[in-house]
Motif scaffolding. Structure first.
Motif, PDB file in Angstrom:
ATOM      1  N   TRP A 611       0.850  -1.183   0.000  1.00 54.04           N
ATOM      2  CA  TRP A 611       0.000   0.000   0.000  1.00 54.04           C
ATOM      3  C   TRP A 611       0.888   1.236   0.000  1.00 54.04           C
ATOM      4  O   TRP A 611       2.035   1.196   0.472  1.00 54.04           O
ATOM      5  CB  TRP A 611      -0.900   0.008   1.233  1.00 54.04           C
ATOM      6  CG  TRP A 611      -2.100  -0.903   1.104  1.00 54.04           C
ATOM      7  CD1 TRP A 611      -2.093  -2.239   0.867  1.00 54.04           C
ATOM      8  CD2 TRP A 611      -3.476  -0.522   1.196  1.00 54.04           C
ATOM      9  NE1 TRP A 611      -3.369  -2.732   0.820  1.00 54.04           N
ATOM     10  CE2 TRP A 611      -4.241  -1.697   1.016  1.00 54.04           C
ATOM     11  CE3 TRP A 611      -4.132   0.681   1.429  1.00 54.04           C
ATOM     12  CZ2 TRP A 611      -5.633  -1.688   1.057  1.00 54.04           C
ATOM     13  CZ3 TRP A 611      -5.513   0.689   1.476  1.00 54.04           C
ATOM     14  CH2 TRP A 611      -6.253  -0.487   1.285  1.00 54.04           C
ATOM     15  N   SER A 646      -3.291  11.006  -0.015  1.00 55.89           N
ATOM     16  CA  SER A 646      -3.746  10.014  -0.978  1.00 55.89           C
ATOM     17  C   SER A 646      -3.370   8.624  -0.483  1.00 55.89           C
ATOM     18  O   SER A 646      -2.358   8.440   0.195  1.00 55.89           O
ATOM     19  CB  SER A 646      -3.133  10.261  -2.364  1.00 55.89           C
ATOM     20  OG  SER A 646      -1.731  10.082  -2.337  1.00 55.89           O
ATOM     21  N   THR A 648      -3.259   4.508  -1.920  1.00 52.33           N
ATOM     22  CA  THR A 648      -3.347   3.588  -3.044  1.00 52.33           C
ATOM     23  C   THR A 648      -3.169   2.166  -2.525  1.00 52.33           C
ATOM     24  O   THR A 648      -2.212   1.877  -1.801  1.00 52.33           O
ATOM     25  CB  THR A 648      -2.273   3.895  -4.095  1.00 52.33           C
ATOM     26  OG1 THR A 648      -2.396   5.257  -4.514  1.00 52.33           O
ATOM     27  CG2 THR A 648      -2.415   2.985  -5.303  1.00 52.33           C
ATOM     28  N   ASN A 651      -1.074  -2.768  -5.721  1.00 52.15           N
ATOM     29  CA  ASN A 651      -1.308  -2.832  -7.161  1.00 52.15           C
ATOM     30  C   ASN A 651      -1.143  -4.228  -7.739  1.00 52.15           C
ATOM     31  O   ASN A 651      -1.329  -4.430  -8.934  1.00 52.15           O
ATOM     32  CB  ASN A 651      -0.387  -1.847  -7.903  1.00 52.15           C
ATOM     33  CG  ASN A 651       1.085  -2.173  -7.733  1.00 52.15           C
ATOM     34  OD1 ASN A 651       1.441  -3.221  -7.192  1.00 52.15           O
ATOM     35  ND2 ASN A 651       1.944  -1.292  -8.185  1.00 52.15           N
ATOM     36  N   LYS A 656      -8.082  -3.170  -7.203  1.00 46.62           N
ATOM     37  CA  LYS A 656      -7.283  -2.177  -6.496  1.00 46.62           C
ATOM     38  C   LYS A 656      -7.986  -0.832  -6.580  1.00 46.62           C
ATOM     39  O   LYS A 656      -8.796  -0.586  -7.488  1.00 46.62           O
ATOM     40  CB  LYS A 656      -5.868  -2.107  -7.061  1.00 46.62           C
ATOM     41  CG  LYS A 656      -5.786  -2.145  -8.564  1.00 46.62           C
ATOM     42  CD  LYS A 656      -4.427  -2.578  -9.052  1.00 46.62           C
ATOM     43  CE  LYS A 656      -4.413  -2.833 -10.550  1.00 46.62           C
ATOM     44  NZ  LYS A 656      -3.177  -3.433 -11.041  1.00 46.62           N
ATOM     45  N   ASN A 658      -7.923   3.603  -5.150  1.00 45.87           N
ATOM     46  CA  ASN A 658      -7.174   4.734  -4.602  1.00 45.87           C
ATOM     47  C   ASN A 658      -8.132   5.838  -4.217  1.00 45.87           C
ATOM     48  O   ASN A 658      -9.232   5.962  -4.795  1.00 45.87           O
ATOM     49  CB  ASN A 658      -6.125   5.242  -5.601  1.00 45.87           C
ATOM     50  CG  ASN A 658      -6.752   5.724  -6.901  1.00 45.87           C
ATOM     51  OD1 ASN A 658      -7.256   6.832  -7.004  1.00 45.87           O
ATOM     52  ND2 ASN A 658      -6.721   4.871  -7.931  1.00 45.87           N
ATOM     53  N   SER A 693     -12.198   6.235 -12.698  1.00 43.40           N
ATOM     54  CA  SER A 693     -11.713   7.273 -11.791  1.00 43.40           C
ATOM     55  C   SER A 693     -12.665   8.452 -11.866  1.00 43.40           C
ATOM     56  O   SER A 693     -13.159   8.802 -12.938  1.00 43.40           O
ATOM     57  CB  SER A 693     -10.291   7.713 -12.171  1.00 43.40           C
ATOM     58  OG  SER A 693     -10.252   8.226 -13.485  1.00 43.40           O
TER      59      SER A 693
END
Length: 876
Positions: A611, A646, A648, A651, A656, A658, A693
């Motif tokens: 992460w 942020s 995330t 990956n 996944k 964010n 997104s």
């Protein structure tokens, strides 16, 4: 000034302290290859069973690079290299104790998904540049060109090469065949190339490398091992010709009575791309009547500050070898060469009589372009680009008469760039020259420059094994044109010579040219240990002008910048890596006004579960703008504090996501901006990926500039309270039938709505408290006329309207999408099927965002473009 001296003292302290640290030395590995001779070349099938592989030994002993540098990797890797007069061959054995756990994920080219191996070849052995070829276990190719010692990776280089992979009981294997014509090397009887190989072990997100490169090394390419045994190779002069044929149908809502909007247009077109190796080092690229219909559309945006928007270049002809032509001289986007100027929208906008109709081209046609570029064995990087764009006409029909108006002249663009490495590749010196010449045939185009020239020199020096560096550049520009053109340049957003309080500037309406300068000097520590730092001085003189072929947002600035960073070199506790930056900058104009002081703190945390967390804080105690009133006096922004975070997720997962939050506020709540962004990527099967997104932002600005006018010969600068909401979403679908046949979809709805109230005039632009900078109009001074859709201002309250403001409320709605099927039916030859949709409209500012989404996007007929393009690459 005290802050500046403190920053300089701290920078010098770290610089002096670091001189005492030793520079690490890592032994270089050497692999010796052999020529095939009379043996048959290996069949590229993914199986390493050919007899030809037996003439050389394996090399391996990979070492972990990430996350735990200089430790034994989870799985070992080995490879062999052989060659003949036309090709170089690589055979890889990637061991894996659990072959069923190998991750085979399909993606489009350059996807870097799943398990993969990579080979880097610096055939010039210049310690700066390298060719990169990566192979995923699923057989997907990724390739690129590495420059600036690993700091720049250009993934738009797509050479012809061959790949096959196979999974067996020991792990997986790969065979790679690269034509020597795709590489650049000298004619020496015995070659020594720099070499590196990287493996990604997907399950632990681990990178292992053949040649160890410490994380605090001074670069990437300069640390490669060596490939020897290349004897008697003859440089291959690459000759490739790639014609294309294209058919294009555009459908859209017909406009009654408009002869230019009948509902559909059809176009059949053709052109040619060619690549000719003048020498093995230098290549001539040609394009005749190019078409870029398969290129993805630019993202939507709305601009209220009057400045131009920078868009990335995506067109293949201009992307290839762009590192050679790059001349970024100050900030990241300031560049003497911005290729998006070539083929841009026509500049002229004729007045259309009432009741008449007009047709104007969307882009300027590129008649042809030639690019001569490459790097010689002696360390010379050379680039020359010549392009000619056609005249473009607007057609205006009034009654039965059709008039053609020239809106873009025949224009020639040229850029020349050279750079020379010396001092054992630790230093370079370079120069650049650009020229734009236009054939202005009519007075209608007198607002454009007739000619524009820029020139520059740049240099860099590294010492103590590239631990420290010093680099700089200097640029100069000259534009020439009519008095109208030069006056317009003086008054545009980049320059604003008409600023009322600028004692060092004034508009000269008789000038027919402008000459300016700019540059940057930077010194810093680039390697060894956990600490990095740098400091720089940047300047752009008021008359500097680059925007005919370059990109310059704002002139008249002197900026000082300093950065100190710390990064961990080993995993610890729950962290794979932590990187922290502390930055400080200040800037002035050429009159000596102290316009900005800014401090930034940024930390990036990568956890062992992969992460990622990032936090950023920016504090601006001093912030003045010379441009916000667009020709008015220098204006003070309130003290500002920006912060963002942020997150995330891992990956490696098939699902996944964010999240990001951005928030800033001015003192006394004079302005604020909040944005929330989120995204997901889901790969239910190895061949299909869905990504979404979305972002929503809310902006409040109590002093948003609207327009300027005059009252009793006195200037008036008008602002108001703006409330703006923006919603943007991007959708991507990628379906990979096989590594050479992909289907990709991209769609972006974009909606922004802004409403204004509390109108006012600027009275004291430099006041500390935001409320003292303006004077609000009361109800007896301002009246909204619904019929004319404007605000009428009676400033002196005498019952007579003194001036009017067109209602500035807005709603902008746009939808863009591309559906592209790409089939590389033989290496280097492609078939594209493209369907694009577009809707752009001015919505209703009284509606909310979601009702606008329904009425303006879902409820309207779009413009559709259907395109078929086929290319065939001949290799001679």
């Amino acid at each position: 000034m005290i802050c500046y001296k403190k920053t300089l003292f701290v920078l010098l302290f770290f610089f002096q302290f670091s001189f005492g640290q030793s520079v690490p030395k890592t032994a270089k590995k050497v692999y010796t290859t052999k020529a095939l001779g009379a043996l048959a070349a290996p069949v590229i099938d993914g199986f390493l069973t050919d007899e030809s592989w037996d003439i050389v030994d394996w090399t391996g002993d990979y070492i972990e690079n990430l996350p735990d540098e200089n430790t034994e990797p989870s799985e070992q890797t080995k490879f062999k290299i052989i060659y003949d007069k036309d090709f170089i061959y690589f055979g890889f054995r990637c061991y894996d104790k659990d072959p069923k756990g190998i991750v085979e994920r399909l993606s489009r080219r350059d996807g870097f998904e799943g398990d993969w191996i990579e080979i880097n070849i610096s055939s010039h052995n210049d310690q700066l540049t390298s060719f990169s070829f990566a192979a995923s276990v699923a057989g997907v190719k990724s390739d690129g060109f590495i420059s600036d010692n690993g700091k720049t990776w250009d993934g738009n280089w797509n050479p012809i090469w061959y790949l096959k992979t196979n999974i067996d009981q020991e792990g997986w294997t790969a065979e790679i065949k690269i034509p020597l014509s795709q590489l650049k090397f000298s004619d020496l009887p015995e070659q020594v190339w720099a070499l590196q190989s990287t493996r990604r072990y997907f399950r632990t997100e681990e990178r292992s490398v053949w040649q160890r490169i410490p994380l605090d090394a001074p670069g990437w390419v300069s640390e490669f091992g060596e490939l020897r045994g290349l004897i008697g190779l003859s440089p291959k002069r690459q000759i490739e010709i790639q014609p294309f044929v294209l058919s294009k149908l555009e459908t859209y809502p017909a406009q009654e009575g408009n002869p230019f909007k009948t509902g559909n247009d059809f176009k059949l077109n053709g052109g040619l791309d060619a690549k000719i190796g003048v020498t093995n080092d230098l290549t001539l690229n040609l394009t005749i009547n190019p078409d870029f219909g398969q290129v993805e559309a630019d993202p939507s945006t709305i601009v209220l500050d009057g400045f131009q928007v920078f868009y990335d270049e995506r067109r293949p002809f201009f992307v290839e070898n762009k590192n050679i032509f790059n001349y970024s001289f100050a900030d990241d986007q300031d560049n003497l060469f911005y290729s998006r100027r070539i083929g841009r929208n026509p500049n002229g906008q004729p007045n259309v009589p009432s009741g008449a109709f007009m047709s104007i081209p969307n882009n300027t046609a590129i008649l042809g372009a030639a690019k001569f570029s490459g790097k010689t064995k002696n360390g010379w990087s050379i680039g020359m680009l010549e392009s000619v764009t056609n005249k473009e006409y607007a057609k205006i029909q009034e009654n039965s008469r059709i008039e053609k108006v020239l809106v873009e002249p025949l224009t020639n663009y040229f850029i020349g760039r050279v750079q020379k490495d010396f001092n054992n590749r630790n230093s370079y010196f370079g120069a650049v020259f650009t020229a734009v010449n236009r054939n202005l045939e009519t007075n209608f185009l007198n607002f454009m420059h007739q000619s524009a020239y820029t020139a520059g020199v740049d240099f860099m020096h590294n010492w103590k094994n590239r631990k420290y560096y010093f680099k700089g550049n200097f640029v100069a520009s000259k534009v020439e044109g009519s008095e109208e053109a030069i006056t317009a340049t003086q008054r545009n957003m980049t320059h604003l010579f008409q600023r009322t309080d600028a004692g060092h500037l004034s508009v000269d309406p008789l000038k027919r040219s402008l000459t300016g300068t700019g540059g940057k000097f930077e010194i810093g520590k680039a390697s060894v240990g956990n600490w990095r730092y740098k400091g720089s001085i940047i300047w752009r003189s008021p008359e500097l002008e680059l925007n005919d072929i370059g990109f310059l947002r704002q002139a008249d600035e002197i900026k000082q910048y300093a950065l100190v960073s710390y990064e961990t070199l080993k995993p610890f506790s729950q962290f794979r890596k932590i990187t922290t930056h502390l930055e400080q900058l200040s800037n002035f104009d050429f009159e000596g006004n102290y316009n900005k002081m800014q401090y930034s703190f940024n930390s990036d945390f990568v956890l062992k579960n992969n992460w990622n967390f990032t936090a950023l804080a920016i504090y601006k105690p001093i912030n003045y703008s010379n441009s916000i009133l667009q020709g008015g006096p220098r204006f003070r922004y309130s003290e500002e504090f920006f912060k963002s975070v942020s997150i995330t997720s891992d990956n490696r997962k098939k699902f996944k996501y964010n999240f990001a939050l951005y928030d800033t506020k001015g003192k006394n709540n004079s302005f604020s901006y909040t944005e929330f962004a989120a995204g997901i990527i889901y790969q239910p099967i190895n061949a299909f990926t869905f990504s979404l997104s979305a972002s929503f932002s809310s902006k409040q600005n109590k002093l948003q500039y609207i327009t300027q006018t005059s009252f009793n010969t006195d200037p008036r600068y008008l602002t108001a309270n703006l409330s703006q909401n923006t919603l943007s979403t991007s959708i991507r679908l990628d379906y990979n039938i096989n590594p050479n046949f992909t289907i990709q979809y991209y769609g972006q709805p974009f909606i922004s709505r802004g409403r204004y109230n509390a109108f006012n005039k600027v009275i004291n632009p430099a006041a500390f408290y935001y409320g003292d900078r303006v004077s609000l109009f009361d109800s007896n001074q301002i009246y909204f006329n619904e019929l004319e859709n404007n605000y009428q201002i009676d400033e002196d309250k005498n019952g007579i309207t003194d001036y009017k403001i067109q209602n500035p409320d807005f709603a902008f709605v746009q939808f863009r999408s591309n559906l592209v099927a790409r089939w590389e039916y033989i290496p280097g030859s492609e078939l594209f099927l493209v369907w694009s949709q577009g809707i752009t409209s001015d919505g209703n500012a009284d509606e909310n965002l979601f009702s606008e989404l329904n009425s303006q996007i879902l409820g309207r007929k779009p413009t559709n473009t259907f395109l078929i393009k086929i290319t065939y690459r001949f290799m001679l």
